[in-house]
Design a protein around this motif. Structure first.
Motif, PDB file in Angstrom:
ATOM      1  N   GLY A 264      50.317  26.671  46.837  1.00 26.76           N
ATOM      2  CA  GLY A 264      50.339  28.025  47.356  1.00 26.76           C
ATOM      3  C   GLY A 264      48.960  28.630  47.431  1.00 26.76           C
ATOM      4  N   ARG A 265      48.909  29.950  47.652  1.00 28.04           N
ATOM      5  CA  ARG A 265      47.644  30.678  47.766  1.00 28.04           C
ATOM      6  C   ARG A 265      47.738  31.987  46.994  1.00 28.04           C
ATOM      7  NH1 ARG A 265      45.582  31.314  53.779  1.00 28.04           N
ATOM      8  NH2 ARG A 265      43.567  31.460  52.703  1.00 28.04           N
ATOM      9  N   VAL A 266      46.596  32.469  46.538  1.00 26.47           N
ATOM     10  CA  VAL A 266      46.505  33.737  45.827  1.00 26.47           C
ATOM     11  C   VAL A 266      45.585  34.662  46.619  1.00 26.47           C
ATOM     12  CG1 VAL A 266      45.819  34.880  43.691  1.00 26.47           C
ATOM     13  CG2 VAL A 266      46.882  32.615  43.598  1.00 26.47           C
ATOM     14  N   PHE A 267      46.041  35.902  46.823  1.00 27.22           N
ATOM     15  CA  PHE A 267      45.292  36.887  47.587  1.00 27.22           C
ATOM     16  C   PHE A 267      44.970  38.082  46.702  1.00 27.22           C
ATOM     17  CE2 PHE A 267      47.947  34.504  50.482  1.00 27.22           C
ATOM     18  CZ  PHE A 267      47.078  34.171  51.515  1.00 27.22           C
ATOM     19  N   GLY A 268      43.800  38.693  46.942  1.00 27.26           N
ATOM     20  CA  GLY A 268      43.388  39.870  46.203  1.00 27.26           C
ATOM     21  C   GLY A 268      44.033  41.124  46.752  1.00 27.26           C
ATOM     22  N   VAL A 269      43.672  42.274  46.162  1.00 25.13           N
ATOM     23  CA  VAL A 269      44.252  43.537  46.596  1.00 25.13           C
ATOM     24  C   VAL A 269      43.827  43.898  48.009  1.00 25.13           C
ATOM     25  CG1 VAL A 269      44.514  44.459  44.272  1.00 25.13           C
ATOM     26  CG2 VAL A 269      42.348  44.759  45.464  1.00 25.13           C
ATOM     27  N   ASP A 270      42.706  43.323  48.492  1.00 28.90           N
ATOM     28  CA  ASP A 270      42.246  43.592  49.847  1.00 28.90           C
ATOM     29  C   ASP A 270      42.828  42.630  50.862  1.00 28.90           C
ATOM     30  OD1 ASP A 270      40.975  41.330  48.995  1.00 28.90           O
ATOM     31  OD2 ASP A 270      38.923  42.022  49.422  1.00 28.90           O
ATOM     32  N   GLY A 271      43.704  41.709  50.415  1.00 27.11           N
ATOM     33  CA  GLY A 271      44.322  40.751  51.311  1.00 27.11           C
ATOM     34  C   GLY A 271      43.517  39.493  51.525  1.00 27.11           C
ATOM     35  N   ALA A 272      42.302  39.437  50.989  1.00 26.92           N
ATOM     36  CA  ALA A 272      41.461  38.248  51.145  1.00 26.92           C
ATOM     37  C   ALA A 272      41.831  37.213  50.089  1.00 26.92           C
ATOM     38  CB  ALA A 272      39.991  38.632  51.026  1.00 26.92           C
ATOM     39  N   PRO A 273      41.635  35.911  50.386  1.00 27.28           N
ATOM     40  CA  PRO A 273      41.912  34.874  49.390  1.00 27.28           C
ATOM     41  C   PRO A 273      41.108  35.103  48.111  1.00 27.28           C
ATOM     42  CG  PRO A 273      41.576  33.899  51.550  1.00 27.28           C
ATOM     43  CD  PRO A 273      41.198  35.337  51.686  1.00 27.28           C
ATOM     44  N   MET A 274      41.732  34.907  46.980  1.00 29.08           N
ATOM     45  CA  MET A 274      41.111  35.111  45.686  1.00 29.08           C
ATOM     46  C   MET A 274      40.557  33.783  45.173  1.00 29.08           C
ATOM     47  SD  MET A 274      40.285  36.962  43.067  1.00 29.08           S
ATOM     48  CE  MET A 274      41.166  38.489  43.344  1.00 29.08           C
ATOM     49  N   VAL A 275      39.285  33.744  44.891  1.00 29.71           N
ATOM     50  CA  VAL A 275      38.623  32.545  44.387  1.00 29.71           C
ATOM     51  C   VAL A 275      38.628  32.578  42.862  1.00 29.71           C
ATOM     52  CG1 VAL A 275      36.505  31.190  44.391  1.00 29.71           C
ATOM     53  CG2 VAL A 275      37.152  32.506  46.424  1.00 29.71           C
ATOM     54  N   GLY A 276      38.961  31.456  42.250  1.00 30.66           N
ATOM     55  CA  GLY A 276      38.873  31.335  40.802  1.00 30.66           C
ATOM     56  C   GLY A 276      39.979  32.009  40.026  1.00 30.66           C
ATOM     57  N   ALA A 277      41.061  32.414  40.688  1.00 29.97           N
ATOM     58  CA  ALA A 277      42.188  32.999  39.958  1.00 29.97           C
ATOM     59  C   ALA A 277      42.914  31.905  39.167  1.00 29.97           C
ATOM     60  CB  ALA A 277      43.157  33.681  40.921  1.00 29.97           C
ATOM     61  N   GLN A 278      43.422  32.261  38.015  1.00 28.74           N
ATOM     62  CA  GLN A 278      44.170  31.299  37.203  1.00 28.74           C
ATOM     63  C   GLN A 278      45.645  31.369  37.551  1.00 28.74           C
ATOM     64  OE1 GLN A 278      43.483  30.653  32.831  1.00 28.74           O
ATOM     65  NE2 GLN A 278      45.571  31.430  32.660  1.00 28.74           N
ATOM     66  N   VAL A 279      46.257  30.205  37.773  1.00 23.07           N
ATOM     67  CA  VAL A 279      47.673  30.112  38.091  1.00 23.07           C
ATOM     68  C   VAL A 279      48.336  29.257  37.021  1.00 23.07           C
ATOM     69  CG1 VAL A 279      49.394  29.428  39.797  1.00 23.07           C
ATOM     70  CG2 VAL A 279      47.163  30.291  40.545  1.00 23.07           C
ATOM     71  N   SER A 280      49.347  29.797  36.380  1.00 27.21           N
ATOM     72  CA  SER A 280      50.011  29.075  35.296  1.00 27.21           C
ATOM     73  C   SER A 280      51.517  29.244  35.392  1.00 27.21           C
ATOM     74  CB  SER A 280      49.512  29.562  33.930  1.00 27.21           C
ATOM     75  OG  SER A 280      49.737  30.953  33.790  1.00 27.21           O
ATOM     76  N   PHE A 281      52.234  28.347  34.700  1.00 28.44           N
ATOM     77  CA  PHE A 281      53.687  28.367  34.650  1.00 28.44           C
ATOM     78  C   PHE A 281      54.139  28.805  33.269  1.00 28.44           C
ATOM     79  CE2 PHE A 281      54.171  27.198  38.695  1.00 28.44           C
ATOM     80  CZ  PHE A 281      55.029  26.167  39.054  1.00 28.44           C
TER      81      PHE A 281
END
Length: 439
Positions: A264-281
């Motif tokens: 998937g993808r993670v987006f910031g509050v401005d709608g731009a792709p977020m770099v370096g965000a942590q994704v966990s389960f």
């Protein structure tokens, strides 16, 4: 419930000192009043076995706590199951009974093995008489095996039970902590109250491996959590009924299952792709190990390549540069920039590939409140001695990275960066007390 600007007012009773050390390693003391606790009240009683033909139980360690006591009072039952506490000061007290081979009992508890009961009122010059009954503890033992019957030791066990939580039937922890295996994969979990339990075995760390078939490399598999009597589907878990004093044998056959993949993808509050965000389960079951977290790449994408089948809450967290620091003084002055959160729930099937999971980060909320302390007899209370934290109350409430905070001098507090969900707001003075309120 909306968490922003929430004010929580909670009255806390401050104990005057630490509770006594745990019973292990100490010799029981009979009729020994705590220093500074002077009274003429008496708490006496008898302890018997539970059932239609009760008999007295000797050498039960009785503990009396609460009121103005600085330490627990201890007494031991005699051959007739009798005990007596003398020189007890006026107040309200909790009473518990412990003996090896029996379930610990708290006076007035609604169920066997419950940790909370009914307090006993004591007055000067009066004798309060109580009767308590003990139930023999049960145990579950067995062996954990891998196909085709080879013992395995790299597995931990957890004791669960079915319960209804806010209208949902769920597996919840019946006894805290994980239990390691002994030699040849054998285990024994004792001191259990009679009841129905589900045993889950889960791997200690990742056990991923690739299958090889005649035509070449095959699927990637991993050891999955297995629920008694031997299913990887928690909905199909069968509870094991054990009676008082029973030692039930339950073998756990571990299984390797084909893992899934989540992209998937993670987006910031401005709608731009977020770099370096942590994704966990986060697994929706207690104590089950979680997949390794991932970081988003330059285009905001993430991949969780080897996920054991099951139901999860997927959580993204990020704190981009340029986010404002918390304002004001007090406990927030040294906190980092408030994190951004996003979460969703999903189920991973064996060999399944889930794509297109979009997570849009939003600012966390703040939980604010003020401690209101009752009069404490003139003893100064330092607000900085408290710790305030949030504890998730359901599967959808992510608490990863939330800090402990201490109230400011005016007893106000703020827990920043909280994702929407249901939590318990927990107040703790180390080693003395803990109180909670739902938010």
């Amino acid at each position: 419930m909306r968490l922003a600007n929430l004010r929580v007012v909670l009255g806390l009773v401050i104990l005057t000192s630490l509770l006594a050390p745990v019973l292990s390693g100490q010799s029981p003391v009979r009729d020994q009043p705590a220093q500074g606790a002077v009274g003429t009240g008496v708490v006496a009683g008898v302890v018997t076995t539970a059932g239609l033909s009760p008999v007295p139980v000797r050498r039960v360690v009785m503990g009396l706590s609460g009121g103005s006591l600085r330490t627990n009072l201890l007494a031991v039952t005699d051959a007739e199951g009798r005990f007596e506490f003398k020189n007890v000061p006026p107040g309200r007290f909790s009473l518990d009974a412990r003996k090896a081979g029996f379930v610990r009992e708290v006076y007035g508890a609604a169920t066997i093995g419950a940790t909370e009961g009914v307090q006993i009122p004591v007055s000067n010059g009066a004798t309060t008489t109580v009767t308590m009954s003990l139930v023999r503890s049960a145990a579950i033992s067995g062996q954990v095996l891998l196909p085709p019957g080879a013992p395995v030791s790299s597995v931990l066990l957890q004791v669960l039970r079915w319960d209804t939580v806010r209208g949902r039937r769920r597996l919840v922890s019946a006894r805290g902590g994980a239990f390691p295996l002994g030699s040849e994969g054998r285990y024994r979990i004792g001191s259990l109250p009679p009841g129905e339990y589900v045993i889950v075995g889960y791997p200690r760390g990742r056990t991923e491996r690739r299958l090889f078939e005649a035509e070449g490399p095959g699927a990637i598999v991993d050891m999955a959590p297995v629920f008694s009597p031997g299913t990887v589907d928690p909905a199909q878990a069968t509870a094991v009924r054990i009676e008082a004093g029973e030692d039930r044998v339950v073998d756990i056959p571990m299984q390797f299952v084909q893992t899934g993949r989540v992209e998937g993808r993670v987006f910031g509050v401005d709608g731009a792709p977020m770099v370096g965000a942590q994704v966990s389960f986060s697994s929706n079951l207690p104590a089950v190990p979680q997949p390794q977290p991932a970081r988003t790449s330059a285009d905001g994408t993430f991949v969780l390549p080897s996920v054991v089948p099951g139901s999860y809450t997927i959580l993204a967290r990020g704190a981009p540069a340029g986010m404002p620091q918390p304002t004001g003084g007090g406990p927030l002055a040294s906190q980092p920039r408030l994190p951004l959160w996003a979460s969703t729930s999903l189920s991973v099937a064996p060999g399944g590939r889930i794509q297109g999971v979009d997570l849009h980060l939003q600012p966390g909320r703040a939980v604010r409140g003020r401690l209101v302390l009752p009069p404490d007899g003139g003893t100064p209370v330092n607000p900085a001695a408290f710790f305030v934290s949030l504890v998730a109350d359901d599967d959808s409430s992510p608490v990863v990275g939330l800090p402990f905070v201490q109230p400011a001098a005016d007893r106000t507090f703020e827990v920043p960066g909280v994702a929407p969900g249901r939590y318990r707001l927990q107040f703790t003075v180390p080693d003395v007390l803990r109180n909670e309120v739902f938010v």
